[in-house]
Design a protein around this motif. Structure first.
Motif, mmCIF file in Angstrom:
data_model
loop_
_atom_site.group_PDB
_atom_site.id
_atom_site.type_symbol
_atom_site.label_atom_id
_atom_site.label_comp_id
_atom_site.label_asym_id
_atom_site.label_seq_id
_atom_site.Cartn_x
_atom_site.Cartn_y
_atom_site.Cartn_z
ATOM 1 N N ALA A 278 -0.166 6.329 79.201
ATOM 2 C CA ALA A 278 -1.380 6.228 78.976
ATOM 3 C C ALA A 278 -1.910 6.883 79.842
ATOM 4 N N VAL A 279 -1.384 7.396 81.266
ATOM 5 C CA VAL A 279 -1.185 8.637 81.794
ATOM 6 C C VAL A 279 -0.813 10.089 81.080
ATOM 7 N N ILE A 280 0.175 10.257 80.369
ATOM 8 C CA ILE A 280 -0.052 10.876 79.847
ATOM 9 C C ILE A 280 -0.507 11.372 78.353
ATOM 10 N N GLU A 281 -1.432 10.498 78.161
ATOM 11 C CA GLU A 281 -2.048 10.164 76.385
ATOM 12 C C GLU A 281 -3.771 11.788 77.668
ATOM 13 N N GLN A 282 -4.034 10.984 78.266
ATOM 14 C CA GLN A 282 -5.331 10.684 78.969
ATOM 15 C C GLN A 282 -5.426 12.658 79.239
ATOM 16 N N ALA A 283 -3.836 12.955 80.318
ATOM 17 C CA ALA A 283 -3.462 14.382 80.314
ATOM 18 C C ALA A 283 -3.620 15.086 79.440
ATOM 19 N N LYS A 284 -3.574 14.851 77.649
ATOM 20 C CA LYS A 284 -3.500 15.526 77.208
ATOM 21 C C LYS A 284 -4.606 15.565 76.467
ATOM 22 N N GLN A 285 -5.405 14.306 77.153
ATOM 23 C CA GLN A 285 -6.997 14.231 76.535
ATOM 24 C C GLN A 285 -7.975 15.891 77.701
ATOM 25 N N ASN A 286 -7.530 16.269 78.523
ATOM 26 C CA ASN A 286 -8.083 16.424 79.916
ATOM 27 C C ASN A 286 -7.779 17.997 79.287
ATOM 28 N N LEU A 287 -6.621 18.437 78.593
ATOM 29 C CA LEU A 287 -5.908 19.844 78.681
ATOM 30 C C LEU A 287 -6.056 20.299 77.258
ATOM 31 N N LYS A 288 -7.353 20.284 76.563
ATOM 32 C CA LYS A 288 -7.162 20.564 74.931
ATOM 33 C C LYS A 288 -7.528 21.929 75.375
ATOM 34 N N GLY A 289 -6.998 23.023 74.096
ATOM 35 C CA GLY A 289 -6.989 24.348 74.926
ATOM 36 C C GLY A 289 -6.204 24.623 74.947
ATOM 37 N N TRP A 290 -4.858 23.762 75.717
ATOM 38 C CA TRP A 290 -3.711 24.414 75.851
ATOM 39 C C TRP A 290 -1.998 23.786 75.005
ATOM 40 N N ARG A 291 -2.103 25.489 74.963
ATOM 41 C CA ARG A 291 -0.314 24.556 74.096
ATOM 42 C C ARG A 291 0.599 24.169 75.058
ATOM 43 N N LEU A 292 0.444 22.431 74.366
ATOM 44 C CA LEU A 292 1.196 22.459 75.122
ATOM 45 C C LEU A 292 2.340 21.712 74.426
ATOM 46 N N VAL A 293 3.454 20.733 75.428
ATOM 47 C CA VAL A 293 4.566 20.010 74.222
ATOM 48 C C VAL A 293 5.060 18.607 75.535
ATOM 49 N N GLU A 294 5.104 17.777 74.294
ATOM 50 C CA GLU A 294 5.137 16.627 75.561
ATOM 51 C C GLU A 294 6.967 15.930 75.045
ATOM 52 N N ARG A 295 7.581 15.905 76.496
ATOM 53 C CA ARG A 295 8.982 15.272 76.381
ATOM 54 C C ARG A 295 9.360 14.098 77.599
ATOM 55 N N GLU A 296 10.092 13.512 76.621
ATOM 56 C CA GLU A 296 10.583 11.949 78.046
ATOM 57 C C GLU A 296 11.914 12.449 78.641
ATOM 58 N N GLU A 297 11.840 12.162 79.746
ATOM 59 C CA GLU A 297 13.360 12.279 81.215
ATOM 60 C C GLU A 297 14.002 11.612 81.228
ATOM 61 N N ASP A 298 14.474 11.055 82.027
ATOM 62 C CA ASP A 298 15.664 10.210 82.438
ATOM 63 C C ASP A 298 14.894 9.438 82.942
ATOM 64 N N GLY A 299 15.099 7.509 82.935
ATOM 65 C CA GLY A 299 14.504 7.108 83.444
ATOM 66 C C GLY A 299 12.899 6.516 83.382
ATOM 67 N N GLY A 300 13.453 6.949 82.400
ATOM 68 C CA GLY A 300 11.515 6.724 82.156
ATOM 69 C C GLY A 300 10.172 6.697 81.341
ATOM 70 N N ALA A 301 10.353 8.584 82.988
ATOM 71 C CA ALA A 301 9.619 9.958 82.992
ATOM 72 C C ALA A 301 8.608 10.328 81.712
ATOM 73 N N ARG A 302 7.612 11.106 81.969
ATOM 74 C CA ARG A 302 7.474 12.127 80.420
ATOM 75 C C ARG A 302 6.504 12.185 81.407
ATOM 76 N N THR A 303 6.715 14.264 80.255
ATOM 77 C CA THR A 303 6.256 14.676 81.420
ATOM 78 C C THR A 303 5.657 15.996 79.983
ATOM 79 N N ILE A 304 4.394 16.673 80.164
ATOM 80 C CA ILE A 304 3.563 17.553 79.673
ATOM 81 C C ILE A 304 4.096 19.024 80.024
ATOM 82 N N SER A 305 4.205 20.429 78.808
ATOM 83 C CA SER A 305 4.250 21.349 79.684
ATOM 84 C C SER A 305 2.717 22.279 79.044
#
Length: 496
Positions: free
Chosen positions: A113-140
């Motif tokens: 949910a945090v990542i989805e909210q962040a994606k909404q706030n970063l509209k207009g940016w080039r971004l990619v969503e990734r998963e890390e070990d331990g269930g962490a999720r990231t946005i670059s």
């Protein structure tokens, strides 16, 4: 890039003589006067092509090397830029706390949910969503690619500008011509012989000029009390295109910095002056009238000098004719003032015209097959005694002087003439386009910031979500700190 900058500096340095020294392409007479006044130094500059800077070998060499250097610099940059455009944003750093901009908080929402909210706030940016070990999720996320786009546009536009200027020099031409301002003289752009001076491009032979004709019916000038020019206005008519077939004349008010544009050519008003009108009555009763233009020697008062030349009528023997040719030389004052017999001009308008003339008789040297300056006589003829002074006089309009053989020289009045320049530059439009692109490109390069932002949402030990936000700007420009704080607050505060 270092080489290109050095060459660009050398190009600017090489252009300085073109601004500081007289150039043949603009005024051949000034170049000749400068060389005469400065002796060996003037001749040395002439040998080094400093009076033809933009056509010189050394300036062209700098120009060509700059072109090659820019091509060698830009092609690798363009390739790298295309690869970056296709590449995904870089992986999220393991330790976001080491970023120049960093914020951290703990939220009750799940990482998704945090990542989805962040994606909404970063509209207009080039971004990619990734998963890390331990269930962490990231946005670059990345933004500001238009900065490099603007940089490339600027440099490619500069390259295009160089090409456009080169095309103009290859296929363009410039010509200057003096036209009488009484509608009696028609100038047609049909060949180089109609010009007083002509400067063709390297690929121009003068046989395929843009066809048009013009004539100047009237010239008006307004002057300040100080003698400074206030307004120049040439009332001309011109024909171009289909008008040449139909005989249609179109009116145009030609003014300084307001050229006539027709058939891809531009006609500029460069200057003006006066032509004294002389009528010579020869001993056999025949009369001849001429109104040859004289050139200003004082640009404020338009005091002018020149030479009006006459061939005697009725003499068929060439040798005898060369002993009786006449030249009326001297000064023309639009507003004459006298100190004894010395004449000067106090104002450029035709308030009190007068001439101080010397009449020369003999061989003018006009039959020797060599071109002559229309404003002077051949001084060599004077020095050899083949051209002798027979009279000197100050004349007002209507006055005359009688020579020893019965010839009468009468000063009838003054006519006006204008000095026009015809310029043809097929690269002019493209120069404008590339100049605009240069401004837009450098504007984008200076105002747009290249920046990156990462968001990591990882499950915490207490079941809540640890959220980190890190930011990095490619350059240390002011403004990203405020943007980062705003975005981080939206991500960490749960605001859209």
């Amino acid at each position: 890039m270092r080489t290109a900058l050095i060459l660009l500096f050398l190009l600017a340095l090489g252009a300085l003589p073109g601004a500081l020294l007289p150039q043949r392409s603009l005024n051949t007479n000034k170049v000749a006067d400068y060389i005469e006044q400065h002796g060996w130094w003037g001749r040395l500059l002439n040998t080094l092509q400093f009076y033809d800077v933009y056509a010189s070998v050394w300036f062209s060499a700098i120009y060509l090397l700059l072109f090659i250097s820019l091509v060698g610099c830009l092609l690798p940059r363009l390739w790298e830029y295309l690869k970056q455009m296709r590449a995904k944003p870089v992986l999220t750093p393991r330790n976001l706390g080491r970023m120049p901009h960093h914020a951290e908080s703990t939220l009750d929402d799940q990482p998704a949910a945090v990542i989805e909210q962040a994606k909404q706030n970063l509209k207009g940016w080039r971004l990619v969503e990734r998963e890390e070990d331990g269930g962490a999720r990231t946005i670059s996320a990345e933004k500001g690619f238009l900065r490099e786009t603007g940089n490339l546009v600027f440099h490619f536009a500069m390259l295009g500008l160089i090409v456009a200027l080169a095309v103009g020099k290859l296929f363009g031409y410039e010509g200057q011509v003096i036209v009488k301002a009484d509608g009696s003289q028609e100038f047609c752009n049909s060949g180089v012989l109609g010009y007083d001076s002509f400067h063709p491009g390297l690929r121009v032979d003068g046989t395929d000029l843009s066809p048009f004709c013009l004539k100047v019916n009237q010239f008006d000038a307004e002057w300040l009390p100080t003698g400074q020019a206030k307004l120049f206005n040439a009332h001309l008519q011109y024909q171009s295109g289909d008008d040449l077939d139909t005989g249609t004349w179109r009116d145009y008010q030609l003014q300084v910095n307001s050229p006539l544009r027709t058939e891809g050519d531009r006609i500029y008003l460069l200057g003006n002056g006066y032509a004294p009108v002389f009528t010579v009555t020869f001993p056999n009763g025949e009369k001849r009238t001429m109104d040859t233009q004289w050139r200003p020697t004082n640009n404020v008062t338009l005091l002018s000098e020149g030479a009006t030349k006459f061939d005697p009528p009725g003499i068929t023997d060439a040798r005898e004719r060369r002993t009786k040719q006449l030249a009326i030389t001297g000064l023309l004052a639009p507003t004459a003032v006298f100190q004894g017999k010395l004449m000067d001009s106090s104002f450029p308008a035709l308030d009190n015209p007068a001439v101080a003339i010397e009449v020369l008789r003999g061989d003018l040297g006009i039959d020797n097959g060599r071109g002559q300056n229309i404003f002077t006589v051949d001084q060599q003829m004077v020095d050899d005694g083949r051209l002798k002074s027979v009279a000197r006089e100050n004349l007002l309009p209507g006055q005359d002087v009688k020579l020893d053989d019965g010839t009468v020289v009468r000063f009838d009045g003054v006519k006006k003439w204008v000095y026009l320049q015809v310029s043809h530059d097929p690269g002019q439009f493209y120069v404008l386009i590339f100049a605009i692109l240069i401004i837009l490109g450098i504007g984008a390069s200076l105002t747009i910031r290249r920046r990156r932002l990462w968001v990591r949402a990882a499950p915490g030990e207490d079941g809540r979500t640890v959220v980190e936000v890190g930011g990095l700007a490619r350059t240390d420009q002011a403004g990203y700190g405020e943007e980062f704080t705003r975005l981080a607050g939206q991500v960490l505060g749960g605001k859209h």
